[in-house]
Design a protein around this motif. Structure first.
Motif, mmCIF file in Angstrom:
data_model
loop_
_atom_site.group_PDB
_atom_site.id
_atom_site.type_symbol
_atom_site.label_atom_id
_atom_site.label_comp_id
_atom_site.label_asym_id
_atom_site.label_seq_id
_atom_site.Cartn_x
_atom_site.Cartn_y
_atom_site.Cartn_z
ATOM 1 N N VAL A 1 -1.546 -1.017 -4.418
ATOM 2 C CA VAL A 1 -2.534 -0.224 -3.820
ATOM 3 C C VAL A 1 -2.131 1.167 -3.717
ATOM 4 O O VAL A 1 -1.394 1.056 -2.732
ATOM 5 C CB VAL A 1 -3.278 -0.727 -2.704
ATOM 6 C CG1 VAL A 1 -4.352 0.040 -2.409
ATOM 7 C CG2 VAL A 1 -3.985 -2.353 -3.069
ATOM 8 N N LEU B 1 -6.941 0.709 5.171
ATOM 9 C CA LEU B 1 -5.930 0.173 4.133
ATOM 10 C C LEU B 1 -4.987 -0.840 4.962
ATOM 11 O O LEU B 1 -4.421 -1.538 4.318
ATOM 12 C CB LEU B 1 -5.251 1.038 3.181
ATOM 13 C CG LEU B 1 -6.180 1.401 2.372
ATOM 14 C CD1 LEU B 1 -5.319 2.331 1.250
ATOM 15 C CD2 LEU B 1 -7.184 0.476 1.533
ATOM 16 N N LEU C 1 -14.774 0.551 -1.010
ATOM 17 C CA LEU C 1 -14.008 1.626 -0.323
ATOM 18 C C LEU C 1 -14.961 2.606 0.485
ATOM 19 O O LEU C 1 -14.506 3.105 1.490
ATOM 20 C CB LEU C 1 -13.225 2.509 -1.097
ATOM 21 C CG LEU C 1 -12.117 1.943 -1.876
ATOM 22 C CD1 LEU C 1 -11.416 2.568 -3.109
ATOM 23 C CD2 LEU C 1 -10.888 1.868 -0.986
ATOM 24 N N VAL D 1 0.930 -1.138 -0.015
ATOM 25 C CA VAL D 1 0.129 -0.110 0.091
ATOM 26 C C VAL D 1 0.896 0.992 -0.025
ATOM 27 O O VAL D 1 1.723 1.319 0.623
ATOM 28 C CB VAL D 1 -0.912 0.177 1.454
ATOM 29 C CG1 VAL D 1 -1.758 1.352 1.306
ATOM 30 C CG2 VAL D 1 -1.918 -1.275 1.207
ATOM 31 N N CYS E 1 -7.997 -5.057 2.265
ATOM 32 C CA CYS E 1 -6.901 -4.958 1.147
ATOM 33 C C CYS E 1 -7.164 -6.098 0.300
ATOM 34 O O CYS E 1 -7.213 -6.201 -1.005
ATOM 35 C CB CYS E 1 -5.755 -4.767 1.431
ATOM 36 S SG CYS E 1 -5.205 -3.046 1.921
#
Length: 154
Positions: A98, A123, A145, A62, A129
């Motif tokens: 991501v 996240l 999201l 991430v 995730c």
């Protein structure tokens, strides 16, 4: 604050592969231009300037690039899921797939930090995730999201 307050459906994309961090930032800036009317070149430069202070790759695939920009009246976001992970210089030295970029007004104080904390907290959840990574459709990604945070916790 919820993610739906900072993210538009048209600011969520799936991107095949980026050849570099700068190319990823260009793609983020292009999406930000289409979704929010932000000028692409100053957006890329602001992301690169912030990145020069330290990596925004937070680990576990991430990245949370962020910058302050003139012309904004609230914090806005862009979400990209990469089909091919990118070497990003993350804190855990793992490639990212991501990226959730945040843009705040130049004079944004606590709102910018609240948005960054919200996205980071969201996240950080591995199961969340995993759900994102399993969905190749931008509309589905937006729905995931922006689900009510209390529903995600259940």
């Amino acid at each position: 604050m919820q993610i739906s307050n900072i993210l538009k459906p048209e600011a969520v994309r799936v991107f095949g592969a980026a050849s570099s961090k700068k190319r990823l930032f260009q793609e983020i800036a292009d999406v930000a231009q289409l979704a929010y009317g932000l000028p692409a070149q100053p957006t890329v430069e602001a992301l690169l300037d912030r990145e020069s202070l330290g990596p925004t790759g937070v680990g576990h695939g991430v990245a949370l690039p962020h910058a302050r920009l003139d012309g904004l009246d609230k914090v806005v976001g862009v979400f990209l899921k990469l089909d091919t992970p990118l070497e990003f210089g993350a804190v855990d030295r793992q490639p990212i797939d991501v990226a959730f970029a945040l843009f705040a007004p130049e004079d944004a104080g606590v709102e910018h930090l609240k948005a960054l904390a919200l996205v980071s907290r969201t996240l950080r959840e591995q199961s969340f995730c995993t759900k994102l990574r399993a969905n190749p459709d931008p509309a589905t990604l937006y729905t995931i999201l922006t689900e009510d945070q209390s529903v995600q916790a259940a």
